[in-house]
Write a protein that holds these residues in place. Structure first.
Motif: not given
Ligand SMILES: Nc1ncnc2c1ncn2[C@@H]1O[C@H](COP(=O)(O)OP(=O)(O)OP(=O)(O)O)[C@@H](O)[C@H]1O
Ligand SMILES: [Mg+2]
Length: 367
Positions: A60, A36-38, A53, A62, A33
């Motif tokens: 979503n 990373k995936t973002n 996704r 933004i 969370g």
């Molecule tokens: N539009 C948005 N604005 C702010 N935060 C967001 C938004 N969309 C998603 N998030 C946040 O981004 C986070 C998830 O990021 P991501 O999917 O990149 O995690 P990750 O590091 O890949 O985690 P994991 O190891 O579980 O896959 C969550 O906390 C989620 O609430």
């Protein structure tokens, strides 16, 4: 193909990111969370405009509480450097190339080519046919951006035709116009897919053998249940016409189009057995890994460019031996930029040509 610089503003939880990635391996470590995936999603968007996704509306994408997200990349393709930008507002996206607004997205595609491999891909072979169609369509699109426009034409025809079939009184004249369009664009999609399978199949078989030894024989084929003959690039139009006339009554009765590439699937076999029905978890994962590696190899061999590879937390989904094979492949492939995310550094079997980042609560730091 090289991503020389990446800048993100208010993209999901990534408020302000600026990177100068390594030309080989970029590793992003962080807990669940953190973003990373973002980060990989942003790079993917800069290539495909759409997200991988499913719930990715503009809103979503933004950052919460912001009204716009900005993505920017500097891309070097064989010495030709271009700046790519995407501004995401709630009402739409604006794409720029070297600062100029791009009016037709088709002109933009092909600037940045990425192949993504993530936990969702592991399910592709066991999931619904639409996921396998997406795999093949994405692979073709990467090699031939014009395919995106062709697919859009087909979807448009399909939408119109389905709407007509749902009407109480179907206008026969209009239906026959839609039939012609369905055959024209449907055949085009089918030719592209069959051609892809033709070239991809030997690469996949070779890849599978080189990774897992001679013990197993992998097989892949195109499956069109509506066709009553084997499809080839020469006979697709005729096959579509035949099938349309055969299903005319049933289509009217059901109110949608039963014939065409939107109904198709990929058949995957291991040693002659249908993987969907008989593959173990490990075999399925091995197969999808080989498919991804073959996809990259196919792009490199047929189109002579190395796509950027995005690996989202795949090591945790692969067993130790499969993971070792994956990294052996990545190291042996002397070229190609790779972005890898992980929660555990020790899953990543890379020591050299590496830049390491930490992702913590939407911030990306050198680590
Ligand atoms: N539009 C948005 N604005 C702010 N935060 C967001 C938004 N969309 C998603 N998030 C946040 O981004 C986070 C998830 O990021 P991501 O999917 O990149 O995690 P990750 O590091 O890949 O985690 P994991 O190891 O579980 O896959 C969550 O906390 C989620 O609430
Ligand atoms: Mg993730």
């Amino acid at each position: 193909m090289l991503l020389e610089a990446l800048r993100l503003k208010d993209f999901r939880n990534l408020r302000d990111v600026e990177l100068s990635p390594h030309q080989r391996f970029n590793l992003f470590t962080g807990q669940n969370g953190q973003g990373k995936t973002n980060l990989l999603e942003a790079i993917y968007l800069l290539s495909a405009v759409k997200s991988f996704r499913s719930q990715a509306t503009n809103r979503n994408l933004i950052g919460h509480g912001r009204d716009q997200a900005e993505l920017f990349a500097r891309v070097d393709r064989g010495g030709h450097v271009r700046d790519v930008g995407i501004e995401i507002g709630e009402r739409g996206k604006r794409i720029t190339l070297n600062g100029q607004t791009v009016r037709n997205v088709a002109d933009f595609f092909g600037t940045l080519n990425v192949v993504i491999f993530g936990p969702d891909d592991i399910g592709v072979l066991k999931g619904s046919p639409s996921e396998r169609r997406r795999f093949i369509d994405r692979a073709i699109f990467n090699a031939r951006p014009a395919y995106g426009t062709e697919a859009t034409h087909f979807e448009e025809v399909l939408k119109n035709r389905n709407a007509l079939l749902k009407e109480e009184r179907v206008d026969g004249g209009l239906l026959s116009i839609y039939d012609d369009q369905l055959v024209e664009w449907g055949a085009q999609i089918l030719r592209r897919r069959l051609d892809f399978i033709d070239h991809f199949r030997p690469v996949l078989k070779r890849t599978f053998r080189s990774i897992f030894g001679d013990g197993f024989e992998a097989e892949i084929g195109y499956q069109a249940e509506w066709a009553d003959q084997d499809l080839s690039t020469e006979n697709v139009e005729e096959a579509l016409r035949d099938a349309l006339s055969r299903t005319r009554q049933e289509e009217r009765h059901r109110g949608y189009t039963l014939v065409g590439p939107h109904r198709d699937d990929l058949r995957t076999e291991l040693d002659g057995h249908d993987l969907r029905a008989f593959g173990s978890q490990g075999q399925t994962r091995a197969f999808i890994l080989a498919m991804k590696i073959a996809e990259i190899t196919y792009l490199e061999e047929r189109y002579r460019f190395a796509p950027i590879l995005l690996l989202d937390d795949v090591s945790s989904e692969l067993d130790r031996e499969r993971n070792r094979q994956l990294f052996a492949f990545l190291r042996d492939r002397a070229i190609g930029q790779v972005f890898i995310t992980t929660t555990h550094r020790d899953h990543i079997l890379l020591e050299e040509d590496l830049r390491h980042y930490q992702v913590v609560d939407g911030e990306v730091r050198d680590g």
